[in-house]
Design a protein around this motif. Sequence first.
Motif, short mmCIF file in Angstrom:
data_model
loop_
_atom_site.label_atom_id
_atom_site.label_comp_id
_atom_site.label_asym_id
_atom_site.label_seq_id
_atom_site.Cartn_x
_atom_site.Cartn_y
_atom_site.Cartn_z
N LYS B 155 17.29 65.31 1.81
CA LYS B 155 16.58 65.92 2.94
C LYS B 155 17.41 65.79 4.22
O LYS B 155 18.06 64.77 4.45
N TYR B 156 17.37 66.80 5.01
CA TYR B 156 18.05 66.91 6.32
C TYR B 156 19.56 67.11 6.24
O TYR B 156 20.22 67.27 7.26
N ALA B 157 20.12 67.12 5.04
CA ALA B 157 21.57 67.33 4.95
C ALA B 157 21.91 68.74 5.43
O ALA B 157 21.16 69.70 5.20
N ASP B 158 23.04 68.84 6.08
CA ASP B 158 23.55 70.11 6.57
C ASP B 158 24.39 70.74 5.44
O ASP B 158 25.38 70.16 5.00
N THR B 159 23.95 71.87 4.93
CA THR B 159 24.75 72.60 3.94
C THR B 159 24.86 74.04 4.42
O THR B 159 24.21 74.42 5.40
N THR B 160 25.61 74.85 3.70
CA THR B 160 25.81 76.21 4.19
C THR B 160 24.61 77.12 3.94
O THR B 160 24.55 78.23 4.47
N ALA B 164 22.10 72.86 9.59
CA ALA B 164 21.40 72.17 10.67
C ALA B 164 21.44 73.09 11.88
O ALA B 164 22.43 73.16 12.61
N GLY B 165 20.37 73.85 12.07
CA GLY B 165 20.33 74.83 13.16
C GLY B 165 19.50 74.35 14.32
O GLY B 165 19.03 73.21 14.32
N LYS B 166 19.30 75.24 15.26
CA LYS B 166 18.54 74.86 16.47
C LYS B 166 17.06 74.71 16.14
O LYS B 166 16.37 73.88 16.71
N ALA B 167 16.57 75.53 15.21
CA ALA B 167 15.14 75.46 14.88
C ALA B 167 14.87 74.59 13.66
O ALA B 167 13.85 73.92 13.58
N ILE B 168 15.78 74.65 12.68
CA ILE B 168 15.56 73.90 11.43
C ILE B 168 16.73 72.94 11.23
O ILE B 168 17.88 73.38 11.08
N PRO B 169 16.47 71.64 11.23
CA PRO B 169 17.57 70.65 11.20
C PRO B 169 18.03 70.31 9.78
O PRO B 169 17.86 69.19 9.33
N GLY B 170 18.59 71.26 9.05
CA GLY B 170 19.11 70.96 7.72
C GLY B 170 18.05 71.13 6.64
O GLY B 170 16.99 71.73 6.87
N LYS B 171 18.36 70.63 5.44
CA LYS B 171 17.46 70.84 4.30
C LYS B 171 16.07 70.24 4.56
O LYS B 171 15.96 69.14 5.08
N GLN B 172 15.05 70.96 4.21
CA GLN B 172 13.68 70.56 4.54
C GLN B 172 12.94 69.86 3.39
O GLN B 172 11.81 69.45 3.55
N GLN B 173 13.57 69.76 2.24
CA GLN B 173 12.85 69.21 1.09
C GLN B 173 13.51 67.91 0.62
O GLN B 173 14.71 67.72 0.77
N TRP B 174 12.70 67.08 -0.03
CA TRP B 174 13.26 65.87 -0.66
C TRP B 174 14.03 66.24 -1.90
O TRP B 174 13.74 67.24 -2.55
N ARG B 175 14.97 65.39 -2.27
CA ARG B 175 15.73 65.67 -3.48
C ARG B 175 14.89 65.40 -4.73
O ARG B 175 14.06 64.51 -4.76
N LYS B 176 15.12 66.21 -5.73
CA LYS B 176 14.45 66.05 -7.01
C LYS B 176 14.95 64.75 -7.66
O LYS B 176 16.13 64.43 -7.55
N ASP B 177 14.06 64.04 -8.34
CA ASP B 177 14.49 62.82 -9.02
C ASP B 177 14.75 63.15 -10.50
O ASP B 177 13.89 62.98 -11.35
N PRO B 276 28.40 57.51 8.00
CA PRO B 276 29.79 57.98 7.85
C PRO B 276 29.92 59.44 7.39
O PRO B 276 31.03 59.93 7.23
N GLN B 277 28.80 60.11 7.15
CA GLN B 277 28.87 61.45 6.57
C GLN B 277 28.53 62.53 7.59
O GLN B 277 27.45 62.54 8.17
N GLY B 278 29.47 63.44 7.74
CA GLY B 278 29.29 64.53 8.71
C GLY B 278 28.07 65.38 8.45
O GLY B 278 27.49 65.96 9.36
N ARG B 279 27.64 65.46 7.16
CA ARG B 279 26.48 66.32 6.85
C ARG B 279 25.18 65.79 7.47
O ARG B 279 24.18 66.50 7.51
N PHE B 280 25.22 64.51 7.91
CA PHE B 280 24.03 63.92 8.55
C PHE B 280 24.24 63.68 10.04
O PHE B 280 23.46 62.99 10.68
N LYS B 281 25.31 64.24 10.59
CA LYS B 281 25.69 63.99 11.98
C LYS B 281 24.52 64.22 12.95
O LYS B 281 24.27 63.41 13.84
N HIS B 282 23.80 65.31 12.72
CA HIS B 282 22.71 65.67 13.64
C HIS B 282 21.56 64.67 13.62
O HIS B 282 20.75 64.64 14.53
#
Lengths: 394, 314
Positions: B155-160, B164-177, B276-282
């Motif tokens: 959740k919240y990771a920035d992917t293509t 991570a945009g101005k309105a939606i900050p990255g992935k909105q769902q939890w990861r599947k287990d 340490p991961q750029g995908r969570f920078k925001h």
Amino acid sequence: MAIRERMSGNEAMAVAMKQINPDVVAAFPITPSTEVPQYFSNFVADGVVDTEFVAVESEHSAMSACVGAQAAGGRAMTATSANGLALMWEILYIAACSRLPIVMACVNRTLSGPLNIHNDHSDSMGARDSGWVQLYSENNQEAYDNMLMANRIGEHPDVMLPVMVCQDGFITSHAIENIELVEDDKVKAFVGEYNPKDYLLNKANPISVGPLDLQAHCFEHKRQQAEAMKNAKKVILEVSEEFAKMTGRKYGLFEEYKTEDAEVAVVILNSTAGTAKYVIDQYRAEGKKIGLIKPRVFRPFPVDELTAALSKFKAVAVMDKADSFNDAGGPLFTEVTSAMFAKGVFGPKVINYIYGLGGRDVRSTDIEVVFNELLKIAETGTVESVYNYLGVRE
Amino acid sequence: MAYNLKEVAKKPERFTGGHRMCAGCGAPVVVRQILRALKPEDHLVAGSATGCLEVSSFLYPYTSWKDSFIHNAFENSGATISGAEAAYLAMKRKGKINQEGETKFIAFGGDGGTYDIGLQSLSGAMERGHDMVYVCYDNGAYMNTGIQRSSATPKYADTTTSPAGKAIPGKQQWRKDLTEVMANHHIPYVAQTAPIGNLKDLYEKSEKAIYTKGPAFLNVLAPCPRGWQYNTPDLMDISKLAVETCFWPLYEVVDGKYIINYKPKNKLPVRDFLKPQGRFKHLFKAGNEYMIEEIQAEVDRRWEALLKLAGEEA
Ligand SMILES: Cc1ncc(C[n+]2csc(CCOP(=O)(O)OP(=O)(O)O)c2C)c(N)n1
Ligand code: SF4
Ligand SMILES: [Mg+2]
């Protein structure tokens, strides 16, 4: 001595598979081909075959498992229809380009939508460019015989391509008719062992199958695949001749019925050819010179032979049990006419009928409409409509 | 025999160098170590789904696979290898396999090819009971096609496709287990592991998975410096942080019994893994603290649920 039996087209295909005794059968139920894996799983349950029956969770996995099994070095077979074949689509192409001679019983059914379980050829026609050899069958006997020949054709070193044996859903798959079976030992000798040159299970010579294959080599591999399909024609004829020696049943690239002196002819695949033969006999009794060409081999497409055969007629109707929705004609029609054009065969007037979609009954009176139109064209030399629909409420 | 990385690394390589995976990529480290768990006399038929591993290890006319290998498509690694295993059984029955040792079957797939498009094929292969291992190398996105979100993306990771945009900050769902999903197939062996330390956990679980009769599933964390945007040399540190924060617990389910293989003495806050991961920078911008808090709460909840399954108290 040949064994005289009575059975449905589905059972005939399943019996052929039993006699072939493949290593793997991976299949998923779909009407009207379901009976094939059902019969086959009984053979497995009764221990009369050595096969692993893989009851997959989808047709996509059926074809995927067949690819794995055949690449591993085994003989793999499956059966399907319509949406099942469509779900396999992606892997059909991979099987062919990987040069894996898998054999499929394709029991033709209307491809959704709308949902319909009855027969037309929209399923296998859609797969016509997937790189599979396609053999069509008029009845249970032909379905059985084609199945017995399929491995020999596909596994020939000059071919190494998958083979699809088609028959009409319900019309022949479920109709019980007389059939002559070949004895088990004769089938075994005829089909022989599958001993591929390279295979995954060969520890002495491990291989990698299915590369990323980019601009430098992909085209050459496709070219080899095209050549293999070309080679298939000769191999089909050789295998069919050998089969005729064993059974007395002769098969070529297509069957000609009463064409010697015919002025007009229809080109029809599968079971409707039987209806056409009946009409031809009736009309011939009235002195009308009509005939039939029934393609058995649609892939490879027998351009030279078919156009030569058609060149003698004044008028030809190509009958398609599938539409291309192209405002130009069904798949068989466009292939036949483009072959004729390429070969400079301009004599016959050629028209197209789309018929029997969604399992619409095709009666002898429907076929009479076609012959009447052809006879009129032969007499007047004028074609009113090239692209036509038969037996539909407009 | 006690595990010794030096000894294990002396075994002949079954997955050779020269492949085209990025420097600092977790996947080839994982694959090489898994293959080391094979007995030298055994033959392997490996498969891979389309993805980074496949396109980088088998680009015609070169292959990194010294054993036999098959790539079929993206979503059917499970079914493809199940077919090869079925052929093996039939050919053995017919007396057509005459070679020393056994043949083992391992299907690989990325998280996209496993959690998402290939889930059905995996589930079917496991349910049918083939004697094979399915390995998911989980890098948490569709890396091969340019870092799109998958159901394994945190959740919240920035992917293509979950930017991570101005309105939606990255992935909105939890990861599947997925490991839990596979444990609930009630197959003989399921494990979750990661390349950490001397790779002992990964090796031992691979050995168990390969030599347990019947279907086995391994979910292996395989960090991706491109998608996760960490410093290339930090691969092992990142994996270790995933484990020490309990973002990625090491555990196995053997015949239905849960065993937690590593319980951190001091469970680190999940921010140590995210930082340490750029995908969570925001997540580290002022005002976004709630995101890290949410992630922490979810990690804690899942860890406690796992402890319970293993009959341990937090
Ligand atoms: C049916 C199909 N859809 C889409 C693709 C495109 N595709 C190829 S690899 C890939 C992503 C792979 O992601 P993953 O499985 O996580 O492996 P990774 O590349 O991350 O290692 C996609 C979307 C494809 N090859 N086939
Ligand atoms: S993009 Fe990521 S997963 Fe793919 S090879 Fe590079 S580091 Fe590995
Ligand atoms: Mg991935």
